[in-house]
Every structure is written in structure tokens, then in C-alpha cells.
Design a protein around this motif. Structure first.
Motif, short mmCIF file in Angstrom:
data_model
loop_
_atom_site.label_atom_id
_atom_site.label_comp_id
_atom_site.label_asym_id
_atom_site.label_seq_id
_atom_site.Cartn_x
_atom_site.Cartn_y
_atom_site.Cartn_z
N VAL A 56 -99.60 -1.93 -51.76
CA VAL A 56 -98.56 -1.22 -52.51
C VAL A 56 -98.45 0.21 -52.01
O VAL A 56 -99.47 0.92 -51.90
CB VAL A 56 -98.88 -1.22 -54.02
CG1 VAL A 56 -97.84 -0.42 -54.80
CG2 VAL A 56 -98.96 -2.65 -54.54
N ASP A 57 -97.23 0.65 -51.70
CA ASP A 57 -97.01 2.04 -51.28
C ASP A 57 -95.54 2.37 -51.48
O ASP A 57 -94.72 1.46 -51.71
CB ASP A 57 -97.40 2.23 -49.81
CG ASP A 57 -97.95 3.62 -49.53
OD1 ASP A 57 -97.19 4.60 -49.70
OD2 ASP A 57 -99.14 3.75 -49.15
N THR A 58 -95.22 3.67 -51.40
CA THR A 58 -93.82 4.10 -51.50
C THR A 58 -93.28 4.62 -50.18
O THR A 58 -92.08 4.79 -50.03
CB THR A 58 -93.67 5.23 -52.55
OG1 THR A 58 -94.54 6.31 -52.20
CG2 THR A 58 -94.02 4.74 -53.94
N ASP A 59 -94.16 4.86 -49.23
CA ASP A 59 -93.77 5.43 -47.94
C ASP A 59 -93.13 4.34 -47.07
O ASP A 59 -93.78 3.35 -46.74
CB ASP A 59 -95.01 6.00 -47.25
CG ASP A 59 -94.68 6.78 -45.98
OD1 ASP A 59 -93.71 6.41 -45.29
OD2 ASP A 59 -95.39 7.75 -45.68
N ALA A 80 -93.09 -2.33 -52.20
CA ALA A 80 -92.59 -0.97 -52.41
C ALA A 80 -92.61 -0.67 -53.90
O ALA A 80 -91.77 -1.15 -54.66
CB ALA A 80 -91.17 -0.85 -51.86
N ALA A 81 -93.60 0.11 -54.34
CA ALA A 81 -93.73 0.44 -55.75
C ALA A 81 -94.56 1.70 -55.89
O ALA A 81 -95.34 2.04 -55.00
CB ALA A 81 -94.37 -0.72 -56.52
N ASP A 82 -94.39 2.39 -57.03
CA ASP A 82 -95.08 3.64 -57.30
C ASP A 82 -96.32 3.35 -58.14
O ASP A 82 -96.20 2.89 -59.28
CB ASP A 82 -94.13 4.58 -58.06
CG ASP A 82 -94.69 5.99 -58.20
OD1 ASP A 82 -95.92 6.15 -58.15
OD2 ASP A 82 -93.88 6.92 -58.36
N VAL A 89 -95.60 -1.84 -61.43
CA VAL A 89 -96.30 -2.41 -60.28
C VAL A 89 -96.68 -3.86 -60.56
O VAL A 89 -96.40 -4.77 -59.75
CB VAL A 89 -97.56 -1.59 -59.95
CG1 VAL A 89 -98.43 -2.33 -58.92
CG2 VAL A 89 -97.18 -0.22 -59.41
N ASP A 92 -93.72 -6.30 -60.58
CA ASP A 92 -92.87 -6.38 -59.39
C ASP A 92 -92.84 -7.81 -58.85
O ASP A 92 -93.89 -8.43 -58.65
CB ASP A 92 -93.41 -5.44 -58.32
CG ASP A 92 -92.48 -5.34 -57.14
OD1 ASP A 92 -92.50 -6.26 -56.28
OD2 ASP A 92 -91.73 -4.36 -57.06
#
Length: 216
Positions: A56-59, A80-82, A89, A92
Motif C-alpha cells: 500500500v502506498d500513495t506515491d 493506491a491508498a492512504d 485501506v 479497498d
């Protein structure tokens, strides 16, 4: 700093292997960052070949690399999650394609909580602890400095994100409501599930780390 990065990676690998040996077959790597070796799914599958992993990442750069290099087979996904929103999360659809939150899961916050202030970090970990199924575990590592002046200097010079110099007491508080395993919060490079006491040495920088379980 290079040594701290290596210590953190070795700790995450060891904690993942330990969780897999306890029978945990699901892993969520929050704030996964660029692929490292061994990756979480590689470490887990050395013990449990059927282990399933969500990175899990936002970048977008991180996600692009993860999808190209990690999420190439069944049971591995890049999401793609914060991480600051545990409910979102765990709900998702991409994560749920490989992870069943109703079953025990190992949630990993490796070297990310120093980017949140202590209150925000506690809120995040409490959210995951509350939503994890009984029998789940939480893995945390945090970079910090005993020298407060050095910590402030690093916080000022690190421009990629806000950096917070958490105390050992802060890091311990991130596990509130869970049962710490082995030595509790200790130096990442000395953490072993069977060690009874924490080991903290006098040095400029530390990676403090721990693993805790939600009781079944």
C-alpha cells in the motif's frame, strides 16, 4: 543513515518470517516504498508459500514499480491508498482481492510513523488495531535519535516530508491495546521474538521496533 536503513529492512524481514511461522498467511505492507530485497511476499513465502500480500502506498512512482516488479503473480497486489485512513485501506477493493480482513493479518508500518506526529501515529495504529481480526499482528519500526539537537537538525534538513523524533515511550504507545511480543520495543537489529528484555544502546541514531498481537 545507511546502517539504519539496513537494520530496518532486516527487522521487517525477520518479523514477517516470524508472523508466517505463527500461521499468519496475509500481510499488508503500509507505506511500502520502492521495492527492496527480500520483499515482504518473498520473506513470507519462504515460510508459507501461499502467503498473500498487499503493498500500500500513495506515491505513483512507488506503485508503478510495485506493480511491475512485485504484483506479478497470484496473491500479491499493489494498492493506491492512504495508510492514515485504516477503514478506507481495509475496505479497498484491490486490497480485498488478496486480503480477507475477517481473518488474521500482519499489518506492517515499517519506517513510516516518524512522518506523523505522535498523536496522529497513535490514532493510525489504534485504527488498525481496532479493525484487525483477532489473532492479527502489528509490526512497527521507527527511526529516532537520542540527541534531541540532532533530531531537530534532521527534521529541518529532511525536506521530502515532515519528520518527527519519537521517544521510546511514544513508540511503545503506538501498540496500545495489543500484546507486545518478546522484548517489546527494542533496537531493530536486536529484536528477536524469544528475547525477554529490550536492548537499547547509546548511539546517535536508532531504529526502534516491535511486534504485537491482537488477542484471539
Amino acid at each position: 543513515m545507511r546502517d539504519l536503513v539496513r537494520e530496518n529492512r532486516a527487522f521487517v524481514t525477520q518479523a514477517v518470517s516470524w508472523a508466517a511461522r505463527q500461521g499468519t498467511g496475509q500481510f499488508i505492507d503500509l507505506g511500502a516504498g520502492l521495492p527492496a530485497c527480500p520483499a515482504v511476499h518473498q520473506a513470507a513465502r519462504t515460510v508459507m508459500p501461499t502467503a498473500r500480500v498487499a503493498y500500500v502506498d500513495t506515491d505513483p512512482v512507488v506503485l508503478s514499480h510495485a506493480r511491475a516488479l512485485l504484483a506479478t503473480g497470484d496473491g500479491v497486489s499493489a494498492v493506491a491508498a492512504d495508510l492514515r485512513d485504516p477503514g478506507a485501506v481495509l475496505a479497498d477493493p484491490q486490497l480485498r482481492a488478496v486480503i480477507d480482513p475477517a481473518r488474521p493479518v500482519c499489518v506492517i508500518l515499517g519506517a513510516v510513523l516518524h512522518f506523523l506526529d505522535a498523536g496522529a501515529a497513535r490514532a493510525v495504529t489504534a485504527g488498525y488495531a481496532r479493525l484487525m481480526a483477532p489473532g492479527s499482528c502489528l509490526v512497527i519500526s521507527v527511526a529516532c535519535h537520542d540527541d534531541e539537537g540532532l533530531g531537530k537538525q534532521l527534521a529541518q534538513e529532511y525536506t521530502a516530508a515532515a519528520w518527527h523524533n519519537h521517544t521510546p515511550a511514544d513508540v511503545t504507545s503506538f501498540f496500545a491495546g495489543l500484546e507486545l511480543v518478546g522484548p517489546g520495543v527494542t533496537e531493530a537489529q536486536t529484536w528477536r521474538a524469544w528475547m525477554p528484555q529490550p536492548v537499547l544502546r547509546h548511539r546517535d541514531g536508532h531504529v526502534l521496533a516491535g511486534v504485537a498481537r491482537r488477542q484471539a
